[in-house]
Design an enzyme around this catalytic site. Structure first.
Site, PDB file in Angstrom:
ATOM      1  N   ASP A   1     -37.821 -29.615  -9.783  1.00 13.52           N
ATOM      2  CA  ASP A   1     -36.727 -29.583  -8.818  1.00 13.52           C
ATOM      3  C   ASP A   1     -35.436 -29.435  -9.623  1.00 13.52           C
ATOM      4  OD1 ASP A   1     -34.707 -30.020  -6.991  1.00 13.52           O
ATOM      5  OD2 ASP A   1     -35.462 -31.962  -6.293  1.00 13.52           O
TER       6      ASP A   1
ATOM      7  N   TYR B   1     -23.665 -19.713   0.648  1.00  9.10           N
ATOM      8  CA  TYR B   1     -24.274 -18.839  -0.356  1.00  9.10           C
ATOM      9  C   TYR B   1     -23.198 -18.078  -1.124  1.00  9.10           C
ATOM     10  CZ  TYR B   1     -27.412 -15.288  -2.329  1.00  9.10           C
ATOM     11  OH  TYR B   1     -28.109 -14.467  -3.176  1.00  9.10           O
TER      12      TYR B   1
ATOM     13  N   ASN C   1     -32.563 -18.552 -12.223  1.00  9.16           N
ATOM     14  CA  ASN C   1     -32.875 -17.721 -11.071  1.00  9.16           C
ATOM     15  C   ASN C   1     -33.051 -18.480  -9.755  1.00  9.16           C
ATOM     16  OD1 ASN C   1     -34.118 -15.271  -9.695  1.00  9.16           O
ATOM     17  ND2 ASN C   1     -35.898 -16.626  -9.752  1.00  9.16           N
TER      18      ASN C   1
ATOM     19  N   LYS D   1     -22.256 -18.269  -5.165  1.00 11.21           N
ATOM     20  CA  LYS D   1     -22.430 -17.105  -6.028  1.00 11.21           C
ATOM     21  C   LYS D   1     -21.106 -16.707  -6.684  1.00 11.21           C
ATOM     22  CE  LYS D   1     -26.814 -16.753  -5.694  1.00 11.21           C
ATOM     23  NZ  LYS D   1     -27.665 -17.047  -6.872  1.00 11.21           N
TER      24      LYS D   1
END
Length: 262
Positions: free
Chosen positions: A72, A167, A99, A171
């Site tokens: 995790d 998101y 990733n 990013k």
């Protein structure tokens, strides 16, 4: 974790070495793992699902060069244990492919709960930092010194989609993380770059192929590309000598909405 012992040299060569890959159980992570395995890398595969990691390991072929460590990435102790396992098994860490990521609910900002916001930030940002921190620590202190970190950014590190506030924020933050790691890593031969991916065909992008909201309010099917196309680019970045670095690379489906999101 697999138990075979692999006797590897502590001298990394150009284009091979010991790689840690997060989110390795599916999608881009799996594709990158297979591309690096084909190039002779030793792999430590991390992800939440042990069965998916074992499947990736099986596909990678040479089990003496593959370890699976269910992890995790939001848990600092689990991340430290991941890198300790990689060093114990292969002697060093030459590459981190950072990733692991999640998209979260596609809703308006005022409809996004704090819990959902935090879940995305915990994986995409906190998890990326924890893995980068652990990799940096190993790479700075190992002999020979150095290594490479490749962060998985996104087209959304540049231009958002509708209903993607968590998101997109994470990013954009990934780009700052990449730049800081690249700068702070210079004295220690630690290179850091970022690959920004657009519409690779994975479980996470399944809705692109069925129709997704566009900036002008339409719902449209978007072109996708094979995840192997991303893996080829990551392999190229990974195989450079540490004196060279791809700072940022964008790999996207040619006809996807991106420039102006249209």
């Amino acid at each position: 974790m697999t138990t075979e012992i692999n006797e590897t040299s502590n001298e990394p060569g150009w284009g091979s070495g010991s790689a840690v890959i997060t989110g390795a159980g599916s999608g881009i992570g799996r594709a990158v793992a297979l591309a690096l395995a084909d190039a002779g890398w030793s792999l430590t595969l991390a992800g939440r699902r042990a069965d998916a990691l074992e499947e990736t390991a099986h596909l990678a072929g040479d089990q003496a060069r593959v370890a699976t460590v269910p992890t995790d990435v939001t848990d600092p102790d689990a991340v430290d244990a991941l890198f300790a396992a990689a060093v114990e098994r292969f002697g060093r860490v030459d590459l981190l492919f950072n990733n692991a990521g999640t998209f979260g609910p596609a809703v308006l900002p005022d409809e996004l709960s704090y819990e959902d916001w935090k879940s995305v930030v915990d994986v995409n940002l906190h998890g990326a930092f924890l893995c980068a921190r652990a990799a940096f620590r190993v790479m700075r202190t190992q002999t020979p010194q150095g290594g490479r970190i490749i962060n998985n950014g996104s087209i959304s590190a540049h231009t958002p989609r509708p209903h993607s506030v968590a998101y997109t924020a994470t990013k954009h933050a990934m780009t700052g993380l990449t730049k800081s790691l690249s700068l702070d890593g210079r004295p220690y031969r630690i290179a850091c770059g970022q690959i920004d991916v657009g519409n690779a065909a994975t479980e996470m992008t399944a809705r692109m192929r069925s129709g997704i909201l566009q900036a002008d309010g339409r719902t449209a099917v978007e072109p996708v590309m094979d995840a192997d196309d991303v893996a080829h680019t990551v392999r190229h970045m990974a195989e450079l000598p540490l004196e060279a670095n791809v700072q940022f690379a964008t790999v996207m489906a040619t006809a996807m909405p991106y420039i102006g999101r249209g």
